[in-house]
Every structure is written in structure tokens, then in C-alpha cells.
Design a protein around this motif. Structure first.
Motif, PDB file in Angstrom:
ATOM      1  N   TYR A   1       0.836  -1.212   0.000  1.00 53.30           N
ATOM      2  CA  TYR A   1       0.000   0.000   0.000  1.00 53.30           C
ATOM      3  C   TYR A   1       0.869   1.261   0.000  1.00 53.30           C
ATOM      4  O   TYR A   1       0.581   2.227  -0.700  1.00 53.30           O
ATOM      5  CB  TYR A   1      -0.924   0.020   1.225  1.00 53.30           C
ATOM      6  N   TYR A   2       1.923   1.228   0.793  1.00 53.81           N
ATOM      7  CA  TYR A   2       2.881   2.333   0.793  1.00 53.81           C
ATOM      8  C   TYR A   2       3.443   2.529  -0.630  1.00 53.81           C
ATOM      9  O   TYR A   2       3.588   3.656  -1.109  1.00 53.81           O
ATOM     10  CB  TYR A   2       4.053   2.019   1.717  1.00 53.81           C
TER      11      TYR A   2
ATOM     12  N   ALA B   1       1.087   4.209  -2.913  1.00 51.79           N
ATOM     13  CA  ALA B   1       1.043   5.646  -2.610  1.00 51.79           C
ATOM     14  C   ALA B   1       2.268   6.348  -3.191  1.00 51.79           C
ATOM     15  O   ALA B   1       2.162   7.436  -3.762  1.00 51.79           O
ATOM     16  CB  ALA B   1       0.971   5.852  -1.097  1.00 51.79           C
TER      17      ALA B   1
ATOM     18  N   MET C   1      -0.364   7.567   3.623  1.00 53.49           N
ATOM     19  CA  MET C   1      -0.792   6.170   3.658  1.00 53.49           C
ATOM     20  C   MET C   1      -0.453   5.545   5.002  1.00 53.49           C
ATOM     21  O   MET C   1      -1.272   4.832   5.600  1.00 53.49           O
ATOM     22  CB  MET C   1      -0.110   5.388   2.530  1.00 53.49           C
TER      23      MET C   1
END
Length: 281
Positions: free
Chosen positions: A158-159, A162, A180
Motif C-alpha cells: 500500500y505504501y 502511494a 498512507m
């Protein structure tokens, strides 16, 4: 190149060093400041990426102990030297690799947009405001209970997603990844620390790719020659060292609200200047 061109490059190097690690988008600031310098031109994606090598060298120096420990433990695990996969540094090594995949793919296939479409001042202003507000919401609503050791592989991805958005000037690499992290419940220092470590492969990859491109085709360097670009890169390195230390000390005790307000005000100002014809997008 003239003396005035070197002065422009020095100014942009200072801007790069100050803004790279603050969640306000260094690429947006280089794009905007370039319009107000005597040459009144976009410094270009190549100049931006190469000067970022300087600021990223500052990250390597600042986090040198962490980086060497992560690398040594990760390689020891990979070559089966008794370091288990559960080792925190081994996990961090894999997390940085996983988080780097999205921006590597997007950066490779999106060169046309990175060099042209994404550098529109209209987009820069809109993303400054929009992602500034998202940072404010994440900072205000985030639980801030998770530490770096709590980072999971899905969260690392997810990071990475982002960070991929930071290919658009105005988003901010540190701003997007920190947002994030805050949204996922990490503390401000933890979110920022992983964001800095995660940026290392992406920034060096982008910087050296642009460096290679410029060596092959000098016309891609934009308005600055090698001398000006190297001067700007060196200045950015020195200033970035001071900024990293200051930012890490600041966020351990205070919120990101000043940066949110700044982004909204700057983005709104740019929209007004574009709408009134003072700037051309």
C-alpha cells in the motif's frame, strides 16, 4: 552557460534540498519556482530526477546504520547464513523491495506522461491542494498506534502504491507515503521513517535512469547543462541533511497541519495566477 544560469540552478538546488523530504512536493516547487526565475522555464524531469540523487544521498548518510544493518542481514538471509525470515531487518529488506515495485513499473511505462502531461501547472496546483487535504485527514483521523516493527507485507505494498502517485508533481513522495502510513494507523515517526527508506531505490533508480538518458541524448537535460545540474545536486545534498534531522525531530512532537495549510495556500495561489493569465500552465 551564463552566470545567471548557474544562479538559477543554485536557487533550484536550495529549493530541492528544502522541499524533498517535507510533504509539500519538491518536484512541484521546482516546476513553480522555475517559472519565476529569469529564464521562466520548466527545469524539466531530467534535472529534477538528477538533483534528487543529491537529496537521497543525504538519506543514505542520515540512515547509514539502519541501511547497512538491513542490507547485511537481508543478504545473510538470502545466502542462508543463519538469519531467519522473521528477523526484523530481513523483513524490512523485503518490504522495501515489495514497496518499490509499483513505482518502478509505473515509472518505466509512464515516461511520456512524466515528461509532459503530468508537469502541467494546473495539475500541480490541484494535486497540491487535494493531497494536502488527504494528509490533513489522515493525520487527524489516524490512530497512530502502530510502530515500524508492526509493518506487514500488504501494508508495504500500500505504501508502494502511494509512492507511485508521486510521479505526478504536486503529490509529494514523502507526503503520499506518509499519508498512507498515517491512514493505516502508524505513528508519525514510523510512517516517515519507512517512507524515507522506501524512497531510496525509487529515487536512485529514477535519477540514474535520467542520468543515463541525458548522457545518451544531451537534448533531454532541459535548460541546464552538466555543470549547473551538478552544482544544484551538491547544494541539495547539504541542505537535505539538515532538513531530514529537523523534520524527524518535529514530527515526533507535532502534527502535519502547517504543511497542509501551506499546500492548500500554495495550490490556491497557483490556480489564481493561472486563471488570471499571470502564469501559463
Amino acid at each position: 552557460m551564463s552566470t545567471s544560469t548557474y544562479v538559477d540552478a543554485i536557487i533550484l538546488g536550495v529549493v530541492q534540498g528544502i522541499t524533498e523530504f517535507l510533504p509539500i512536493s519538491s518536484s512541484a516547487h521546482l516546476r513553480i519556482v522555475g517559472e519565476f526565475l529569469p529564464a521562466a522555464t520548466d527545469p524539466g524531469a531530467t534535472f529534477t530526477a538528477i538533483t534528487q540523487i543529491g537529496t537521497e544521498l543525504a538519506v543514505v548518510l542520515f540512515f547509514w546504520r539502519d541501511i547497512t544493518r538491513i542490507l547485511s542481514r537481508w543478504f545473510a538471509h538470502v545466502f542462508r547464513r543463519g538469519v531467519p525470515a522473521s528477523d526484523p531487518d530481513v523483513r524490512m529488506g523485503w518490504l522495501i523491495i515489495i514497496g518499490s515495485v509499483p513505482i518502478a513499473v509505473a515509472g518505466y511505462f509512464g515516461q511520456e506522461y512524466i515528461r509532459d502531461t503530468f508537469r502541467s501547472l494546473w495539475l500541480v496546483a490541484i494535486f497540491l491542494i487535494g493531497f494536502g487535504l488527504l494528509l490533513g485527514l489522515a493525520d487527524y483521523l489516524g490512530r497512530r498506534t502502530r510502530e515500524l516493527n508492526d509493518l506487514t507485507y500488504p501494508h508495504g505494498l500500500y505504501y508502494g502504491l502511494a509512492q507511485m502517485l508521486a510521479l505526478v508533481p504536486g503529490v509529494s513522495r514523502s507526503g503520499a507515503t506518509t499519508t498512507m502510513g498515517l491512514a493505516l494507523g502508524y505513528t508519525r515517526p514510523a510512517a516517515a521513517r519507512y517512507a524515507f527508506l522506501l524512497a531510496i531505490p525509487a529515487v536512485f533508480g529514477s535519477g540514474f535512469y535520467e542520468l543515463r538518458t541525458a548522457l545518451i541524448d544531451p537534448t533531454t537535460t532541459g535548460p541546464f547543462g552538466w555543470g549547473e545540474t551538478l552544482v544544484a545536486t551538491g547544494i541539495a545534498f547539504v541542505i537535505a541533511l539538515v532538513v531530514i534531522a529537523g523534520l524527524m525531530a518535529y514530527i515526533s512532537k507535532r502534527s502535519f497541519l502547517p504543511f497542509v495549510i501551506y499546500r492548500v495556500l500554495l495550490g490556491s495561489t497557483i490556480l489564481i495566477l493561472l486563471s488570471t493569465g499571470v502564469l501559463e500552465g
